[in-house]
Design a protein around this motif. Structure first.
Motif, PDB file in Angstrom:
ATOM      1  N   LEU A  96       0.839  -1.193   0.000  1.00 50.04           N
ATOM      2  CA  LEU A  96       0.000   0.000   0.000  1.00 50.04           C
ATOM      3  C   LEU A  96       0.876   1.247   0.000  1.00 50.04           C
ATOM      4  CD1 LEU A  96      -2.591  -1.136   2.719  1.00 50.04           C
ATOM      5  CD2 LEU A  96      -2.683  -1.502   0.245  1.00 50.04           C
ATOM      6  N   SER A  97       2.089   1.134  -0.489  1.00 53.17           N
ATOM      7  CA  SER A  97       3.058   2.224  -0.420  1.00 53.17           C
ATOM      8  C   SER A  97       2.718   3.371  -1.366  1.00 53.17           C
ATOM      9  CB  SER A  97       4.457   1.686  -0.719  1.00 53.17           C
ATOM     10  OG  SER A  97       4.473   1.015  -1.956  1.00 53.17           O
ATOM     11  N   PHE A  98       3.294   4.549  -1.042  1.00 54.96           N
ATOM     12  CA  PHE A  98       3.119   5.759  -1.844  1.00 54.96           C
ATOM     13  C   PHE A  98       1.648   6.141  -1.988  1.00 54.96           C
ATOM     14  CE2 PHE A  98       7.404   4.627  -2.679  1.00 54.96           C
ATOM     15  CZ  PHE A  98       8.073   5.796  -3.032  1.00 54.96           C
ATOM     16  N   ASN A  99       0.970   6.230  -0.851  1.00 55.52           N
ATOM     17  CA  ASN A  99      -0.388   6.753  -0.783  1.00 55.52           C
ATOM     18  C   ASN A  99      -0.428   7.774   0.349  1.00 55.52           C
ATOM     19  OD1 ASN A  99      -2.130   5.185  -2.783  1.00 55.52           O
ATOM     20  ND2 ASN A  99      -1.088   3.498  -1.746  1.00 55.52           N
ATOM     21  N   THR A 100      -1.612   8.123   0.845  1.00 55.80           N
ATOM     22  CA  THR A 100      -1.707   9.059   1.975  1.00 55.80           C
ATOM     23  C   THR A 100      -2.542   8.452   3.103  1.00 55.80           C
ATOM     24  OG1 THR A 100      -3.580  10.193   0.914  1.00 55.80           O
ATOM     25  CG2 THR A 100      -1.398  11.129   0.568  1.00 55.80           C
ATOM     26  N   LEU A 101      -2.344   7.172   3.342  1.00 51.65           N
ATOM     27  CA  LEU A 101      -3.038   6.496   4.436  1.00 51.65           C
ATOM     28  C   LEU A 101      -2.578   7.068   5.771  1.00 51.65           C
ATOM     29  CD1 LEU A 101      -2.724   2.887   3.024  1.00 51.65           C
ATOM     30  CD2 LEU A 101      -4.843   4.205   3.222  1.00 51.65           C
ATOM     31  N   SER A 102      -3.483   7.157   6.707  1.00 50.33           N
ATOM     32  CA  SER A 102      -3.166   7.741   8.011  1.00 50.33           C
ATOM     33  C   SER A 102      -3.712   6.858   9.131  1.00 50.33           C
ATOM     34  CB  SER A 102      -3.757   9.156   8.109  1.00 50.33           C
ATOM     35  OG  SER A 102      -5.169   9.110   7.944  1.00 50.33           O
ATOM     36  N   GLY A 103      -3.485   7.291  10.353  1.00 50.86           N
ATOM     37  CA  GLY A 103      -3.977   6.540  11.503  1.00 50.86           C
ATOM     38  C   GLY A 103      -3.072   5.399  11.898  1.00 50.86           C
ATOM     39  N   LYS A 104      -3.522   4.631  12.856  1.00 54.19           N
ATOM     40  CA  LYS A 104      -2.737   3.526  13.391  1.00 54.19           C
ATOM     41  C   LYS A 104      -2.922   2.269  12.543  1.00 54.19           C
ATOM     42  CE  LYS A 104      -3.009   5.249  18.131  1.00 54.19           C
ATOM     43  NZ  LYS A 104      -3.393   4.936  19.540  1.00 54.19           N
ATOM     44  N   LEU A 105      -1.978   1.354  12.670  1.00 55.91           N
ATOM     45  CA  LEU A 105      -2.068   0.085  11.964  1.00 55.91           C
ATOM     46  C   LEU A 105      -3.184  -0.777  12.564  1.00 55.91           C
ATOM     47  CD1 LEU A 105       1.732  -0.818  11.741  1.00 55.91           C
ATOM     48  CD2 LEU A 105       0.285   0.098   9.924  1.00 55.91           C
ATOM     49  N   PRO A 106      -3.866  -1.570  11.746  1.00 51.33           N
ATOM     50  CA  PRO A 106      -4.888  -2.486  12.281  1.00 51.33           C
ATOM     51  C   PRO A 106      -4.283  -3.425  13.328  1.00 51.33           C
ATOM     52  CG  PRO A 106      -4.928  -2.458   9.884  1.00 51.33           C
ATOM     53  CD  PRO A 106      -3.705  -1.701  10.293  1.00 51.33           C
ATOM     54  N   LYS A 107      -5.013  -3.695  14.358  1.00 53.45           N
ATOM     55  CA  LYS A 107      -4.508  -4.535  15.447  1.00 53.45           C
ATOM     56  C   LYS A 107      -4.172  -5.951  14.971  1.00 53.45           C
ATOM     57  CE  LYS A 107      -6.990  -2.030  19.057  1.00 53.45           C
ATOM     58  NZ  LYS A 107      -8.012  -2.114  20.151  1.00 53.45           N
ATOM     59  N   ASP A 108      -4.911  -6.421  13.966  1.00 53.93           N
ATOM     60  CA  ASP A 108      -4.731  -7.815  13.538  1.00 53.93           C
ATOM     61  C   ASP A 108      -3.833  -7.951  12.310  1.00 53.93           C
ATOM     62  OD1 ASP A 108      -6.565  -6.582  11.889  1.00 53.93           O
ATOM     63  OD2 ASP A 108      -7.904  -8.300  11.740  1.00 53.93           O
ATOM     64  N   ALA A 128       2.451   3.696  17.649  1.00 59.19           N
ATOM     65  CA  ALA A 128       3.577   2.828  17.988  1.00 59.19           C
ATOM     66  C   ALA A 128       3.527   1.549  17.163  1.00 59.19           C
ATOM     67  CB  ALA A 128       3.528   2.485  19.475  1.00 59.19           C
ATOM     68  N   LEU A 129       4.688   0.955  16.955  1.00 60.43           N
ATOM     69  CA  LEU A 129       4.745  -0.330  16.262  1.00 60.43           C
ATOM     70  C   LEU A 129       4.247  -1.429  17.188  1.00 60.43           C
ATOM     71  CD1 LEU A 129       8.228  -0.040  14.502  1.00 60.43           C
ATOM     72  CD2 LEU A 129       5.964   0.441  13.552  1.00 60.43           C
ATOM     73  N   PRO A 130       3.612  -2.471  16.662  1.00 60.91           N
ATOM     74  CA  PRO A 130       3.103  -3.559  17.502  1.00 60.91           C
ATOM     75  C   PRO A 130       4.225  -4.304  18.198  1.00 60.91           C
ATOM     76  CG  PRO A 130       2.971  -4.149  15.190  1.00 60.91           C
ATOM     77  CD  PRO A 130       3.347  -2.707  15.229  1.00 60.91           C
ATOM     78  N   GLN A 131       3.888  -4.945  19.291  1.00 63.30           N
ATOM     79  CA  GLN A 131       4.898  -5.650  20.093  1.00 63.30           C
ATOM     80  C   GLN A 131       5.085  -7.105  19.685  1.00 63.30           C
ATOM     81  OE1 GLN A 131       6.783  -4.154  22.558  1.00 63.30           O
ATOM     82  NE2 GLN A 131       5.821  -2.250  21.884  1.00 63.30           N
ATOM     83  N   ASP A 132       4.007  -7.745  19.215  1.00 64.28           N
ATOM     84  CA  ASP A 132       4.030  -9.194  18.978  1.00 64.28           C
ATOM     85  C   ASP A 132       4.113  -9.512  17.479  1.00 64.28           C
ATOM     86  OD1 ASP A 132       3.817 -11.917  19.106  1.00 64.28           O
ATOM     87  OD2 ASP A 132       1.748 -11.960  19.839  1.00 64.28           O
ATOM     88  N   TYR A 133       5.158 -10.237  17.087  1.00 62.00           N
ATOM     89  CA  TYR A 133       5.352 -10.636  15.697  1.00 62.00           C
ATOM     90  C   TYR A 133       5.457 -12.162  15.573  1.00 62.00           C
ATOM     91  CZ  TYR A 133       6.569  -5.703  15.178  1.00 62.00           C
ATOM     92  OH  TYR A 133       6.538  -4.328  15.198  1.00 62.00           O
ATOM     93  N   SER A 134       5.069 -12.861  16.612  1.00 63.46           N
ATOM     94  CA  SER A 134       5.307 -14.302  16.704  1.00 63.46           C
ATOM     95  C   SER A 134       4.558 -15.109  15.657  1.00 63.46           C
ATOM     96  CB  SER A 134       4.945 -14.804  18.102  1.00 63.46           C
ATOM     97  OG  SER A 134       3.582 -14.526  18.401  1.00 63.46           O
ATOM     98  N   LYS A 135       3.471 -14.555  15.091  1.00 62.18           N
ATOM     99  CA  LYS A 135       2.682 -15.301  14.109  1.00 62.18           C
ATOM    100  C   LYS A 135       3.177 -15.095  12.687  1.00 62.18           C
ATOM    101  CE  LYS A 135      -1.518 -15.220  16.934  1.00 62.18           C
ATOM    102  NZ  LYS A 135      -2.937 -14.809  17.004  1.00 62.18           N
TER     103      LYS A 135
END
Length: 294
Positions: A96-108, A128-135
């Motif tokens: 989704l690069s080079f657009n004007t998306l805003s707000g926080k990243l989806p939790k899932d 903030a960046l999410p903490q869990d990347y285990s999946k």
């Protein structure tokens, strides 16, 4: 006559069953429709006709009845990425690069276990960046440079065991470089240019044996650069300038024979390892236009 009707019914049943199987699951289609709505789809450069089959929608890749790719690079997306993206269980590529998306990243977003490439660079995403990347055991590329992300780089990022490229440049990230990064044994590119990262680097860089590009320039790192960095034999591109390193003397024993670009605040090392125009060009390429601060 009865037999003809019987076989006609069977044929229609089998045909309709095939058509159903050919469609993506309702949950995936519903998410795409919601995504279109919240990112102001009617204003996209190439929009979707929601009355048509999702297989005809621009940037949507489908394989074996599931969405495997969502590639809407430079398509005038705005608004927010909606929650619920985990419905795309087979998604391998999200660009989704080079657009004007805003707000926080989806939790899932970071629950997508099949995802291999995640590219969100050059937007206005924040938080903030999410903490869990285990999946995300399959992820090989994580590129989110030129956004508005704040806070520390989470230690959980070391769980991305197959990661080859990590680019978080030109954000507002702060704090130290998490030691867990040394667990990324497959990493080839580490790019953190233009943040507020600070302190001594406690990461054993020598463990990143496949590293080809290391860009730490224009942060607030200090102290001595880890001596283990000199053992990285695959390095091709290094930028360290614009920090407060006390000493780079450990790099005098640099073992890489592939080094093409080396930029630092130590002129002797720059001359020793070759400081050419390619380095300047690459720095500009990484920074791009600083639209996020407008």
């Amino acid at each position: 006559m009865k037999n003809i009707l019987k076989y006609s019914f069977i044929f229609l049943f089998m045909t309709s069953g095939y058509m159903v199987n050919a469609q993506i699951p309702i949950s995936e289609k519903q998410y795409l429709i919601e995504f279109h709505k919240t990112t102001v789809g009617e204003q996209w450069q190439k929009t979707w006709n929601l009355n048509e089959d999702p297989s005809s929608w621009y940037g949507v890749e489908i394989n074996d009845g599931h969405v495997v790719g969502l590639k809407l690079y430079r398509n005038n997306l705005s608004g927010k990425i909606p929650n619920g993206i985990a419905a795309l269980t087979n998604l391998k590529t999200l660009n989704l690069s080079f657009n004007t998306l805003s707000g926080k990243l989806p939790k899932d977003l970071f629950e997508l276990g099949a995802l291999k490439s995640l590219r969100l660079e050059m937007n206005k995403l924040s938080g903030a960046l999410p903490q869990d990347y285990s999946k995300m055991k399959s992820l090989e590329e994580l590129s989110m440079f030129n956004n508005l992300f704040q806070g520390a780089i989470p230690s959980g990022i070391g769980e991305l065991e197959n990661l080859k490229a990590l680019n978080l440049s030109s954000n507002y990230l702060e704090g130290s470089l998490p030691k867990s990064i040394e667990k990324l044994a497959n990493l080839e590119r580490l790019e953190l240019f233009g943040n507020k990262l600070a302190g001594s680097i406690e990461v054993d860089l020598g463990k990143l044996v496949n590293l080809k590009e290391l860009i730490l320039s224009y942060n607030q790192f200090e102290g001595d650069l880890p001596s283990s960095m000199a053992t990285l034999s695959n390095l091709e591109f290094v930028q360290l300038q614009g920090n407060d390193f006390r000493s780079l003397n450990s790099l005098l024993r640099m073992q890489s024979r592939n080094l093409a670009v080396f930029d630092s605040d130590d002129e002797f090392l720059n001359m020793k390892f070759g400081n050419n125009e390619a380095g300047k060009s690459r720095l500009v390429d990484n920074k791009y236009e600083d639209v996020k601060r407008n």
